[in-house]
Design a protein around this motif. Structure first.
Motif, PDB file in Angstrom:
ATOM      1  N   ASP A  48       0.779  -1.096  -0.074  1.00 15.14           N
ATOM      2  CA  ASP A  48       0.012   0.173  -0.097  1.00 15.14           C
ATOM      3  C   ASP A  48       0.911   1.089   0.076  1.00 15.14           C
ATOM      4  OD1 ASP A  48       1.204  -0.150   2.427  1.00 15.14           O
ATOM      5  OD2 ASP A  48      -0.811  -0.019   3.501  1.00 15.14           O
ATOM      6  N   GLY A  49       2.067   1.157  -0.119  1.00 18.12           N
ATOM      7  CA  GLY A  49       2.812   2.223  -0.398  1.00 18.12           C
ATOM      8  C   GLY A  49       3.910   2.102   0.684  1.00 18.12           C
ATOM      9  N   ASP A  50       3.699   1.187   1.780  1.00 17.58           N
ATOM     10  CA  ASP A  50       4.886   0.753   2.748  1.00 17.58           C
ATOM     11  C   ASP A  50       5.519  -0.462   2.790  1.00 17.58           C
ATOM     12  OD1 ASP A  50       3.967   3.341   3.868  1.00 17.58           O
ATOM     13  OD2 ASP A  50       2.698   2.373   5.467  1.00 17.58           O
ATOM     14  N   LEU A  51       6.785  -0.563   3.278  1.00 17.66           N
ATOM     15  CA  LEU A  51       7.566  -1.756   3.148  1.00 17.66           C
ATOM     16  C   LEU A  51       7.780  -1.875   4.494  1.00 17.66           C
ATOM     17  CD1 LEU A  51       9.857  -1.823  -0.104  1.00 17.66           C
ATOM     18  CD2 LEU A  51       7.553  -3.095   0.200  1.00 17.66           C
ATOM     19  N   TRP A  52       7.771  -3.227   5.086  1.00 16.92           N
ATOM     20  CA  TRP A  52       8.351  -3.867   6.466  1.00 16.92           C
ATOM     21  C   TRP A  52       9.351  -4.707   6.319  1.00 16.92           C
ATOM     22  CZ3 TRP A  52       6.110  -1.110  10.625  1.00 16.92           C
ATOM     23  CH2 TRP A  52       5.036  -0.573  10.562  1.00 16.92           C
ATOM     24  N   PHE A  53      10.359  -4.577   7.201  1.00 17.99           N
ATOM     25  CA  PHE A  53      11.336  -5.520   7.551  1.00 17.99           C
ATOM     26  C   PHE A  53      11.581  -5.676   9.131  1.00 17.99           C
ATOM     27  CE2 PHE A  53      12.112  -2.878   3.794  1.00 17.99           C
ATOM     28  CZ  PHE A  53      12.160  -4.057   2.677  1.00 17.99           C
ATOM     29  N   PHE A  54      12.106  -6.856   9.476  1.00 20.83           N
ATOM     30  CA  PHE A  54      12.629  -7.376  10.589  1.00 20.83           C
ATOM     31  C   PHE A  54      13.967  -7.056  10.811  1.00 20.83           C
ATOM     32  CE2 PHE A  54       8.405  -9.620  10.924  1.00 20.83           C
ATOM     33  CZ  PHE A  54       8.281  -9.549  12.364  1.00 20.83           C
ATOM     34  N   THR A  55      14.470  -6.358  12.037  1.00 17.63           N
ATOM     35  CA  THR A  55      15.694  -6.076  12.433  1.00 17.63           C
ATOM     36  C   THR A  55      16.235  -6.068  13.691  1.00 17.63           C
ATOM     37  OG1 THR A  55      17.785  -4.563  11.432  1.00 17.63           O
ATOM     38  CG2 THR A  55      15.600  -3.599  12.492  1.00 17.63           C
ATOM     39  N   ARG A  56      17.398  -6.198  13.969  1.00 21.31           N
ATOM     40  CA  ARG A  56      17.960  -6.105  15.434  1.00 21.31           C
ATOM     41  C   ARG A  56      18.134  -4.680  15.554  1.00 21.31           C
ATOM     42  NH1 ARG A  56      19.433 -10.432  18.328  1.00 21.31           N
ATOM     43  NH2 ARG A  56      21.052  -9.180  19.184  1.00 21.31           N
ATOM     44  N   ASP A  57      17.856  -3.984  16.715  1.00 19.19           N
ATOM     45  CA  ASP A  57      18.222  -2.753  17.073  1.00 19.19           C
ATOM     46  C   ASP A  57      19.600  -2.409  17.215  1.00 19.19           C
ATOM     47  OD1 ASP A  57      18.811  -4.080  19.492  1.00 19.19           O
ATOM     48  OD2 ASP A  57      17.549  -2.643  20.833  1.00 19.19           O
ATOM     49  N   ASP A  58      20.520  -3.399  17.340  1.00 17.70           N
ATOM     50  CA  ASP A  58      21.883  -3.114  17.357  1.00 17.70           C
ATOM     51  C   ASP A  58      22.648  -3.370  15.960  1.00 17.70           C
ATOM     52  OD1 ASP A  58      21.766  -5.920  17.217  1.00 17.70           O
ATOM     53  OD2 ASP A  58      22.937  -6.436  18.916  1.00 17.70           O
ATOM     54  N   SER A  59      21.914  -3.277  15.064  1.00 21.44           N
ATOM     55  CA  SER A  59      22.464  -3.514  13.768  1.00 21.44           C
ATOM     56  C   SER A  59      22.945  -2.306  12.926  1.00 21.44           C
ATOM     57  CB  SER A  59      21.486  -3.947  12.686  1.00 21.44           C
ATOM     58  OG  SER A  59      20.299  -3.310  12.242  1.00 21.44           O
ATOM     59  N   GLU A  60      23.894  -2.172  12.131  1.00 21.78           N
ATOM     60  CA  GLU A  60      24.339  -1.154  11.495  1.00 21.78           C
ATOM     61  C   GLU A  60      23.470  -0.265  10.794  1.00 21.78           C
ATOM     62  OE1 GLU A  60      28.716  -0.360   9.489  1.00 21.78           O
ATOM     63  OE2 GLU A  60      27.590  -1.743   8.696  1.00 21.78           O
ATOM     64  N   LYS A  61      22.671  -0.928   9.926  1.00 20.25           N
ATOM     65  CA  LYS A  61      21.606  -0.190   9.453  1.00 20.25           C
ATOM     66  C   LYS A  61      20.484   0.375  10.070  1.00 20.25           C
ATOM     67  CE  LYS A  61      18.917  -4.641   8.854  1.00 20.25           C
ATOM     68  NZ  LYS A  61      19.920  -5.492   9.651  1.00 20.25           N
ATOM     69  N   VAL A  62      20.434   0.277  11.423  1.00 16.96           N
ATOM     70  CA  VAL A  62      19.476   0.917  12.296  1.00 16.96           C
ATOM     71  C   VAL A  62      20.103   2.112  12.478  1.00 16.96           C
ATOM     72  CG1 VAL A  62      18.632   1.024  14.550  1.00 16.96           C
ATOM     73  CG2 VAL A  62      18.076  -0.828  13.445  1.00 16.96           C
ATOM     74  N   THR A  63      21.605   2.154  12.684  1.00 18.04           N
ATOM     75  CA  THR A  63      22.339   3.483  12.965  1.00 18.04           C
ATOM     76  C   THR A  63      22.132   4.194  11.774  1.00 18.04           C
ATOM     77  OG1 THR A  63      23.760   2.194  14.330  1.00 18.04           O
ATOM     78  CG2 THR A  63      24.802   4.260  13.445  1.00 18.04           C
ATOM     79  N   HIS A  64      22.371   3.765  10.454  1.00 18.92           N
ATOM     80  CA  HIS A  64      22.308   4.458   9.258  1.00 18.92           C
ATOM     81  C   HIS A  64      20.982   5.003   9.008  1.00 18.92           C
ATOM     82  CE1 HIS A  64      25.445   1.818   7.008  1.00 18.92           C
ATOM     83  NE2 HIS A  64      25.955   2.137   8.117  1.00 18.92           N
ATOM     84  N   ILE A  65      19.872   4.346   9.495  1.00 18.64           N
ATOM     85  CA  ILE A  65      18.710   4.955   9.089  1.00 18.64           C
ATOM     86  C   ILE A  65      18.270   6.078  10.048  1.00 18.64           C
ATOM     87  CG2 ILE A  65      16.164   4.271   9.601  1.00 18.64           C
ATOM     88  CD1 ILE A  65      16.925   1.589   8.292  1.00 18.64           C
ATOM     89  N   ARG A  66      18.713   5.873  11.416  1.00 18.43           N
ATOM     90  CA  ARG A  66      18.488   6.801  12.295  1.00 18.43           C
ATOM     91  C   ARG A  66      19.241   8.256  12.090  1.00 18.43           C
ATOM     92  NH1 ARG A  66      18.383   2.777  17.464  1.00 18.43           N
ATOM     93  NH2 ARG A  66      16.060   2.584  17.316  1.00 18.43           N
ATOM     94  N   HIS A  67      20.311   8.266  11.478  1.00 19.54           N
ATOM     95  CA  HIS A  67      21.225   9.249  10.964  1.00 19.54           C
ATOM     96  C   HIS A  67      20.559   9.890   9.477  1.00 19.54           C
ATOM     97  CE1 HIS A  67      24.722   7.803  13.665  1.00 19.54           C
ATOM     98  NE2 HIS A  67      23.881   8.499  14.226  1.00 19.54           N
ATOM     99  N   ARG A  68      20.434   8.926   8.700  1.00 14.12           N
ATOM    100  CA  ARG A  68      20.103   9.637   7.460  1.00 14.12           C
ATOM    101  C   ARG A  68      18.635   8.593   6.859  1.00 14.12           C
ATOM    102  NH1 ARG A  68      25.590   9.666   6.959  1.00 14.12           N
ATOM    103  NH2 ARG A  68      26.339  11.808   6.374  1.00 14.12           N
ATOM    104  N   PRO A  69      17.617   8.925   7.011  1.00 15.71           N
ATOM    105  CA  PRO A  69      16.403   8.014   6.953  1.00 15.71           C
ATOM    106  C   PRO A  69      16.052   7.712   5.365  1.00 15.71           C
ATOM    107  CG  PRO A  69      15.527   9.995   7.550  1.00 15.71           C
ATOM    108  CD  PRO A  69      16.991  10.321   7.745  1.00 15.71           C
ATOM    109  N   GLY A  70      16.941   8.168   4.579  1.00 16.62           N
ATOM    110  CA  GLY A  70      16.402   7.855   2.968  1.00 16.62           C
ATOM    111  C   GLY A  70      17.131   6.693   2.703  1.00 16.62           C
TER     112      GLY A  70
END
Length: 167
Positions: A48-70
């Motif tokens: 519907d325009g949104d995608l969902w993924f599971f992740t761990r809160d200590d992963s590098e991608k989480v840090t990336h997203i929090r700094h640059r959400p694009g």
């Protein structure tokens, strides 16, 4: 300008193209400002325009997203000559109810404690735009395109469907 019906049809077509692809590539921007991609399991809901993924809160991608959400997300099914790329904004979410809705047992590989894993988080990507290529996978169609290109010196104008979609 596209009509609303055409726009809705394009979103439905996007949903059909990605609906049975289990793994996509999620691209975030690292701390050096460079894109970094990794395979991610797709959670199958009606797109519907949104995608969902599971992740761990200590992963590098989480840090990336929090700094640059694009982020960018790419799907490919080469056997069918179907390709989709999407761009949007991601957020890291701690939502037990949504996690229960999306959970499937193979996720226990990464979350041995299941839904009670304290590091379990979701990534929600709100897609802003997408582009897809949906070409026939038939050898005959490609042979015809090849012959036409050789005879005319021009690449074929259309061997399938291609569109950019703004969500």
């Amino acid at each position: 300008m596209k009509t609303e019906a055409t726009h809705n049809e394009q979103i439905e077509h996007l949903a059909a193209l990605i609906g049975d692809i289990d793994i996509c590539m999620l691209t975030t921007i690292d701390d050096d400002g460079k894109p970094w991609s990794r395979p991610m399991g797709t959670q199958h809901l009606t797109f519907d325009g949104d995608l969902w993924f599971f992740t761990r809160d200590d992963s590098e991608k989480v840090t990336h997203i929090r700094h640059r959400p694009g982020v960018g997300v790419a799907f490919a099914k080469p056997s069918e000559q179907e390709y989709v790329t999407m761009a949007g904004h991601a957020a890291v979410i701690d939502d037990r109810e949504k996690a229960e809705e999306l959970w499937s047992e193979p996720l226990a590989t990464w979350f041995p404690e299941g839904l009670d894993d304290p590091h379990l988080r979701l990534i929600k990507v709100e897609i802003e735009r997408a582009e897809y290529w949906d070409s026939p996978s038939s050898f005959i169609v490609y042979a015809f395109g090849y012959a036409k290109a050789k005879l005319t010196g021009e690449p074929p104008h259309s061997l399938g469907e291609h569109a950019k979609v703004t969500l």
